[in-house]
Enzyme design. Structure first.
Site, PDB file in Angstrom:
ATOM      1  CG  ASP A  69      40.251  -3.573  -2.338  1.00  0.00           C
ATOM      2  OD1 ASP A  69      39.732  -2.852  -1.536  1.00  0.00           O
ATOM      3  OD2 ASP A  69      41.423  -3.899  -2.313  1.00  0.00           O
ATOM      4  CE1 TYR A 169      38.771   2.304  12.228  1.00  0.00           C
ATOM      5  CE2 TYR A 169      38.142   3.686  14.197  1.00  0.00           C
ATOM      6  CZ  TYR A 169      37.945   2.761  13.200  1.00  0.00           C
ATOM      7  OH  TYR A 169      36.717   1.825  13.747  1.00  0.00           O
TER       8      TYR A 169
HETATM    9  P1  NAD Z   1      37.334  -7.051  11.580  1.00  0.00           P
HETATM   10  O1  NAD Z   1      38.794  -6.706  11.148  1.00  0.00           O
HETATM   11  O2  NAD Z   1      36.770  -8.204  11.871  1.00  0.00           O
HETATM   12  O3  NAD Z   1      36.165  -6.555  10.143  1.00  0.00           O
HETATM   13  C1  NAD Z   1      36.742  -5.581   9.062  1.00  0.00           C
HETATM   14  C2  NAD Z   1      36.357  -6.544   7.895  1.00  0.00           C
HETATM   15  O4  NAD Z   1      36.472  -5.515   6.727  1.00  0.00           O
HETATM   16  C3  NAD Z   1      37.145  -7.743   7.653  1.00  0.00           C
HETATM   17  O5  NAD Z   1      36.241  -8.619   7.348  1.00  0.00           O
HETATM   18  C4  NAD Z   1      38.209  -7.253   6.493  1.00  0.00           C
HETATM   19  O6  NAD Z   1      38.416  -8.504   5.536  1.00  0.00           O
HETATM   20  C5  NAD Z   1      37.011  -6.273   5.948  1.00  0.00           C
HETATM   21  N1  NAD Z   1      38.001  -5.451   4.669  1.00  0.00           N
HETATM   22  C6  NAD Z   1      39.226  -4.886   5.120  1.00  0.00           C
HETATM   23  N2  NAD Z   1      39.567  -4.280   4.119  1.00  0.00           N
HETATM   24  C7  NAD Z   1      38.602  -4.707   2.948  1.00  0.00           C
HETATM   25  C8  NAD Z   1      38.586  -4.352   1.701  1.00  0.00           C
HETATM   26  N3  NAD Z   1      39.519  -3.323   0.992  1.00  0.00           N
HETATM   27  N4  NAD Z   1      37.569  -4.401   0.943  1.00  0.00           N
HETATM   28  C9  NAD Z   1      36.601  -5.395   1.494  1.00  0.00           C
HETATM   29  N5  NAD Z   1      36.578  -5.651   2.756  1.00  0.00           N
HETATM   30  C10 NAD Z   1      37.765  -5.236   3.424  1.00  0.00           C
HETATM   31  O7  NAD Z   1      36.853  -5.850  12.462  1.00  0.00           O
HETATM   32  P2  NAD Z   1      35.431  -5.122  12.827  1.00  0.00           P
HETATM   33  O8  NAD Z   1      35.597  -4.773  14.097  1.00  0.00           O
HETATM   34  O9  NAD Z   1      34.287  -6.179  12.637  1.00  0.00           O
HETATM   35  O10 NAD Z   1      35.020  -4.013  12.087  1.00  0.00           O
HETATM   36  C11 NAD Z   1      34.020  -3.653  11.035  1.00  0.00           C
HETATM   37  C12 NAD Z   1      33.598  -2.012  11.051  1.00  0.00           C
HETATM   38  O11 NAD Z   1      33.233  -1.752  12.413  1.00  0.00           O
HETATM   39  C13 NAD Z   1      34.825  -1.277  10.637  1.00  0.00           C
HETATM   40  O12 NAD Z   1      34.500  -0.314   9.712  1.00  0.00           O
HETATM   41  C14 NAD Z   1      35.283  -0.611  11.965  1.00  0.00           C
HETATM   42  O13 NAD Z   1      35.951   0.423  11.647  1.00  0.00           O
HETATM   43  C15 NAD Z   1      34.159  -0.770  12.622  1.00  0.00           C
HETATM   44  N6  NAD Z   1      34.134  -0.567  14.112  1.00  0.00           N
HETATM   45  C16 NAD Z   1      34.498  -1.589  14.803  1.00  0.00           C
HETATM   46  C17 NAD Z   1      34.406  -1.402  16.312  1.00  0.00           C
HETATM   47  C18 NAD Z   1      34.965  -2.430  17.195  1.00  0.00           C
HETATM   48  O14 NAD Z   1      35.137  -2.175  18.320  1.00  0.00           O
HETATM   49  N7  NAD Z   1      35.117  -3.754  16.676  1.00  0.00           N
HETATM   50  C19 NAD Z   1      34.242  -0.122  16.841  1.00  0.00           C
HETATM   51  C20 NAD Z   1      33.812   0.956  16.053  1.00  0.00           C
HETATM   52  C21 NAD Z   1      33.917   0.608  14.799  1.00  0.00           C
END
Ligand code: NAD
Length: 271
Positions: A69, A169
């Site tokens: 985590d 966020y």
């Molecule tokens: P996602 O939910 O698939 O990925 C998030 C990941 O973080 C998951 O694998 C989850 O298990 C992990 N996670 C959550 N809490 C955790 C913790 N305490 N310790 C370790 N791991 C943890 O969503 P995503 O879209 O792939 O997001 C990845 C990153 O990209 C994030 O930082 C998100 O803010 C950023 N982001 C995503 C988008 C989008 O459009 N998808 C846009 C801008 C930024």
């Protein structure tokens, strides 16, 4: 000459947080395809992380899954210890883990606020600190890279676009922008490169309701001048480039990978 070969990260170890899904998964696969040995961090889905490991191995690179985590200091330190025991060191950190806990400001609980700050901001600090300690201990390995290490923070267009209903966020990503820049200023003389990637809308589980129906996708596309929703591969390719010596003079900056979402698309034909 810079190395632009497909395996340009061969010999380097990349630790990707939150790599069992979404963007982290895409980045882990891209790093593996570029020849890096990959640490696939996950928080709870061991089976999904193991599948990512196996996919990277099938492509000919090494990989291992490590649970942690990122908001817990002892778990982050244990993760880096395990990564070093397994691969000897770490050269690239992609600090990708992130969550949303959405609520109107007046209904947002302290818990919702705190959880997002803990994962999205404190998690970035804890992972970057351990990575920097290891990069400084090891120093530059000239046969692998001009830099002693690379830190890539997964930010968001919401490090600059305000987001009603998501104040926790947006605050976490806005905070990450100055964390990244301050670390970049502080760590440059160790030859540690620090940058962020700011994705726009990428199809992942975090924003599924924003693209899963045609109506939702149409609404989302109005915010994207380039006219398509992003794929995780779009981010994986940029992360590999940013981690490679091709980007050796890129330091302390945010690369927006957003199909133009930060171009105020509401002004197209208006204003
Ligand atoms: P996602 O939910 O698939 O990925 C998030 C990941 O973080 C998951 O694998 C989850 O298990 C992990 N996670 C959550 N809490 C955790 C913790 N305490 N310790 C370790 N791991 C943890 O969503 P995503 O879209 O792939 O997001 C990845 C990153 O990209 C994030 O930082 C998100 O803010 C950023 N982001 C995503 C988008 C989008 O459009 N998808 C846009 C801008 C930024």
């Amino acid at each position: 000459m810079s190395d632009t070969s497909a395996k340009r990260l061969a010999g380097q170890v990349a630790l990707i947080t939150g790599a069992s899904s979404g963007i982290g998964l895409g980045v882990a696969l891209a790093m593996g395809a570029a020849g890096a040995s990959v640490v696939v961090n996950y928080r709870s889905d061991a089976a999904a992380a193991q599948q990512v490991v196996e996919q990277i191995r099938r492509g000919g690179s090494q990989a291992v899954a490590i649970e942690a985590d990122v908001s817990k200091e002892d778990e982050v330190q244990a993760m880096f210890r395990q990564a070093k025991e397994h691969f000897g060191t770490v050269h690239i950190l992609v600090s990708n883990s992130g969550i949303q806990q959405d609520a109107p400001l007046i209904d947002m609980t302290l818990e919702q606020w705190q959880q997002v700050i803990d994962v999205n901001l404190t998690g970035q600090f804890l992972c970057a600190r351990e990575a920097a300690r290891e990069f400084i201990r090891r120093g530059i390995e000239p046969r692998l890279s001009k830099a002693a290490g690379k830190i890539i923070c997964m930010s968001s267009v919401h490090e600059t676009i305000p987001w009603a209903g998501h104040a926790n966020y947006a605050a976490s990503k806005g905070g990450l922008m100055l964390l990244m820049k301050s670390m970049a200023q502080e760590l440059a003389h160790y030859k540690i490169r620090v940058n962020s990637i700011a994705p726009g809308a990428i199809k992942t589980p975090i924003n599924q309701e924003a693209w899963e129906t045609p109506e939702a996708a149409d609404r989302l596309l109005k915010l994207i001048p380039y006219g398509r929703i992003g794929e995780t591969e779009d981010i994986g390719k940029v992360a590999v480039w940013l981690a490679s010596d091709e980007a050796d003079y890129v330091h302390g900056t945010t690369l927006y990978v957003d199909g133009g979402m930060t171009l105020y698309p509401g002004f197209i034909g208006n204003g």
